[in-house]
Design a protein around this motif. Structure first.
Motif, PDB file in Angstrom:
ATOM      1  N   CYS A 122      13.852  37.150  53.963  1.00 48.66           N
ATOM      2  CA  CYS A 122      13.551  38.886  53.585  1.00 48.66           C
ATOM      3  C   CYS A 122      14.212  39.766  52.736  1.00 48.66           C
ATOM      4  CB  CYS A 122      13.923  39.761  54.341  1.00 48.66           C
ATOM      5  SG  CYS A 122      15.338  39.779  55.313  1.00 48.66           S
ATOM      6  N   GLU A 124      15.163  44.162  51.148  1.00 43.28           N
ATOM      7  CA  GLU A 124      15.328  46.370  51.116  1.00 43.28           C
ATOM      8  C   GLU A 124      13.450  46.201  50.405  1.00 43.28           C
ATOM      9  OE1 GLU A 124      18.763  47.665  50.697  1.00 43.28           O
ATOM     10  OE2 GLU A 124      19.684  46.705  52.315  1.00 43.28           O
ATOM     11  N   ILE A 179      18.149  32.880  57.879  1.00 43.97           N
ATOM     12  CA  ILE A 179      17.586  34.398  57.804  1.00 43.97           C
ATOM     13  C   ILE A 179      18.380  34.877  56.079  1.00 43.97           C
ATOM     14  CG2 ILE A 179      16.951  36.362  57.888  1.00 43.97           C
ATOM     15  CD1 ILE A 179      15.693  35.529  60.659  1.00 43.97           C
ATOM     16  N   VAL A 180      17.936  34.821  54.935  1.00 44.81           N
ATOM     17  CA  VAL A 180      18.217  34.892  54.151  1.00 44.81           C
ATOM     18  C   VAL A 180      18.203  36.367  53.294  1.00 44.81           C
ATOM     19  CG1 VAL A 180      18.928  34.130  51.376  1.00 44.81           C
ATOM     20  CG2 VAL A 180      18.749  33.014  53.472  1.00 44.81           C
ATOM     21  N   ASN A 181      18.794  37.804  53.620  1.00 48.81           N
ATOM     22  CA  ASN A 181      18.437  38.242  52.725  1.00 48.81           C
ATOM     23  C   ASN A 181      18.256  38.501  51.187  1.00 48.81           C
ATOM     24  OD1 ASN A 181      17.852  40.800  52.021  1.00 48.81           O
ATOM     25  ND2 ASN A 181      18.968  42.203  53.290  1.00 48.81           N
ATOM     26  N   THR A 182      17.823  38.499  50.005  1.00 47.29           N
ATOM     27  CA  THR A 182      17.792  38.468  48.880  1.00 47.29           C
ATOM     28  C   THR A 182      18.401  39.689  47.860  1.00 47.29           C
ATOM     29  OG1 THR A 182      15.575  38.618  48.758  1.00 47.29           O
ATOM     30  CG2 THR A 182      16.300  36.561  48.549  1.00 47.29           C
ATOM     31  N   THR A 183      18.273  40.845  48.785  1.00 46.05           N
ATOM     32  CA  THR A 183      18.672  42.226  48.091  1.00 46.05           C
ATOM     33  C   THR A 183      19.545  42.481  46.833  1.00 46.05           C
ATOM     34  OG1 THR A 183      17.427  43.183  50.892  1.00 46.05           O
ATOM     35  CG2 THR A 183      18.564  44.434  48.277  1.00 46.05           C
TER      36      THR A 183
ATOM     37  N   PRO B 173      16.586  41.545  59.994  1.00 49.02           N
ATOM     38  CA  PRO B 173      16.806  40.734  59.394  1.00 49.02           C
ATOM     39  C   PRO B 173      17.030  41.502  57.588  1.00 49.02           C
ATOM     40  CG  PRO B 173      14.649  40.099  59.729  1.00 49.02           C
ATOM     41  CD  PRO B 173      14.853  41.183  60.773  1.00 49.02           C
ATOM     42  N   GLU B 174      16.568  42.814  57.215  1.00 43.79           N
ATOM     43  CA  GLU B 174      16.606  43.105  56.358  1.00 43.79           C
ATOM     44  C   GLU B 174      17.961  44.199  56.239  1.00 43.79           C
ATOM     45  OE1 GLU B 174      14.060  43.290  57.876  1.00 43.79           O
ATOM     46  OE2 GLU B 174      14.021  45.901  58.308  1.00 43.79           O
ATOM     47  N   TYR B 176      20.738  43.037  57.194  1.00 40.55           N
ATOM     48  CA  TYR B 176      22.295  42.281  56.863  1.00 40.55           C
ATOM     49  C   TYR B 176      22.572  41.773  55.437  1.00 40.55           C
ATOM     50  CZ  TYR B 176      22.508  43.506  61.668  1.00 40.55           C
ATOM     51  OH  TYR B 176      22.527  45.083  62.604  1.00 40.55           O
ATOM     52  N   ASP B 177      23.347  40.703  55.555  1.00 40.76           N
ATOM     53  CA  ASP B 177      23.315  40.021  54.233  1.00 40.76           C
ATOM     54  C   ASP B 177      22.445  38.644  54.821  1.00 40.76           C
ATOM     55  OD1 ASP B 177      24.243  41.889  52.140  1.00 40.76           O
ATOM     56  OD2 ASP B 177      25.826  41.995  53.587  1.00 40.76           O
ATOM     57  N   LEU B 178      23.413  38.201  55.763  1.00 42.27           N
ATOM     58  CA  LEU B 178      23.054  36.759  56.105  1.00 42.27           C
ATOM     59  C   LEU B 178      22.366  36.740  58.166  1.00 42.27           C
ATOM     60  CD1 LEU B 178      22.704  33.600  55.422  1.00 42.27           C
ATOM     61  CD2 LEU B 178      24.853  33.508  55.621  1.00 42.27           C
ATOM     62  N   ILE B 179      21.773  35.681  58.793  1.00 45.91           N
ATOM     63  CA  ILE B 179      21.648  35.719  59.341  1.00 45.91           C
ATOM     64  C   ILE B 179      21.611  33.837  59.853  1.00 45.91           C
ATOM     65  CG2 ILE B 179      20.081  36.437  61.791  1.00 45.91           C
ATOM     66  CD1 ILE B 179      18.641  38.623  60.368  1.00 45.91           C
ATOM     67  N   VAL B 180      22.874  33.799  61.189  1.00 46.15           N
ATOM     68  CA  VAL B 180      22.576  32.690  61.148  1.00 46.15           C
ATOM     69  C   VAL B 180      22.785  32.351  62.567  1.00 46.15           C
ATOM     70  CG1 VAL B 180      25.183  30.955  61.437  1.00 46.15           C
ATOM     71  CG2 VAL B 180      25.191  32.857  59.396  1.00 46.15           C
ATOM     72  N   TYR B 197      28.898  30.620  52.146  1.00 48.41           N
ATOM     73  CA  TYR B 197      28.448  31.230  51.710  1.00 48.41           C
ATOM     74  C   TYR B 197      28.909  33.005  51.763  1.00 48.41           C
ATOM     75  CZ  TYR B 197      23.368  33.068  51.706  1.00 48.41           C
ATOM     76  OH  TYR B 197      22.089  33.572  51.721  1.00 48.41           O
ATOM     77  N   ARG B 206      25.639  40.022  40.179  1.00 51.96           N
ATOM     78  CA  ARG B 206      25.341  41.165  40.939  1.00 51.96           C
ATOM     79  C   ARG B 206      25.307  41.486  42.098  1.00 51.96           C
ATOM     80  NH1 ARG B 206      18.976  41.487  40.646  1.00 51.96           N
ATOM     81  NH2 ARG B 206      18.158  40.900  42.929  1.00 51.96           N
TER      82      ARG B 206
END
Lengths: 206, 206
Positions: A122, A124, A179-183, B173-174, B176-180, B197, B206
């Protein structure tokens, strides 16, 4: 055999992450290839197959009608055939026994007996809009409003399809292993980090 | 300075993950400590502070009444004070400038200017029930029904508090940076994987 499935929000970079993971880990990669295989077998265009699989017109038919074949239109019959075919192709990939990454198509649920590592990607909304604008084709409407509308509409369709086909809620935390947030990442830098997590998942003791 | 925040579903093992991460990474750890600090300062019991912070009775007051102080009960005044205090304590932790892990209390949103690594920890319901039964105190009702009801009620309250205080959707999801998802892991084995991670997140370009 190790299977990684990737579900993703449109514009999140999920497909790029999948491709890069496959490259880094040396896994087979399946995405568009599934559509191509079905189209070839049934002598249909890829676009037709894709549209038929992603627009479930039969969802508007009351559930109780499903038992009466007389009520199902020819298009609905084709869609049912294609859905079964899609399931078969995905199961065929798993049965081939090679490490692979499958993007989309509810492969996470369809292959649950193989205990895949299930990733949801996901980002933002602003990051997704930016990515879509960068990748737009010539002539595409790249106004923020149009892009945002498109993202929402595609994801709404994905969520609906997943719920119809699998009964699971698309994007719900407990449906995935990660769940990986790529923002805040560039995908290239993120790839080895996710690959490491996946490796440890497959190596865990229980 | 590196800050990791952990939001978690009840019974998911999020607190254990937080503690183990702090130990492994050599970070300070904050959880119950925040309640203790507030209770000490205001000469209240920890239980009172905790209940006051977690049960937002004022939410039943129509929003338009909020401007009229005459409508706010003494309890609501205390709660407002404690919420401000909680915010101050959390900001104080960040200002101290030491690497730390903060569990719960919406620290992810309150410290967003510090760009924390925001983890959400979840698990499938069966796994959460199992964990809760294992950790139950003597005399606690450990029927599956009672445990499940408790999990749902606590998480509903957490979701509501987060939405009231931060305007963000808990567990989305959006956010958080990671959902485990801890369902298929033991937490001890998962800890170094998540730590790696997190380290890469802080080191990214960046």
């Amino acid at each position: 055999m190790r299977i990684i499935t990737i579900s993703r929000e449109f514009g999140s970079g999920g497909r790029e992450l999948g491709k890069r993971l496959a490259e880094l880990l040396g896994y087979d990669y399946y995405d568009r290839e599934i559509i191509t295989a079905i189209a070839k077998k049934h002598d249909m265009s890829e676009n037709f197959v894709e549209n038929a699989l992603e627009n479930h017109w039969w969802q508007t038919v009351p559930l109780t009608y499903h038992h009466s074949f007389a009520m199902i239109s020819p298009m609905q019959e084709i869609q049912t055939t294609l859905l079964v075919e899609e399931k078969n192709v995905i199961e065929g990939i798993a049965k081939a026994g090679k490490d692979c990454i499958i993007v989309g198509r509810n492969a996470d649920v369809r292959l649950k007996d193989y205990e895949p590592f299930r990733i949801f990607v996901c980002a933002e909304m602003d990051a997704k809009i930016k990515r879509c604008i960068e990748r737009a084709n010539d002539g595409e409407d790249t106004s923020e409003k149009a892009i945002k509308k498109n993202i929402k509409s595609i994801d709404k369709n994905r969520a609906r399809n997943t719920e119809l086909i699998t009964g699971k809620k698309w994007g719900a935390p407990e449906s995935y292993d990660l769940i990986v947030n790529t923002t805040k990442w560039n995908i290239k830098e993120l790839t080895p980090v996710v690959a490491e997590y996946a490796n440890k998942f497959f190596e865990r003791s229980r």
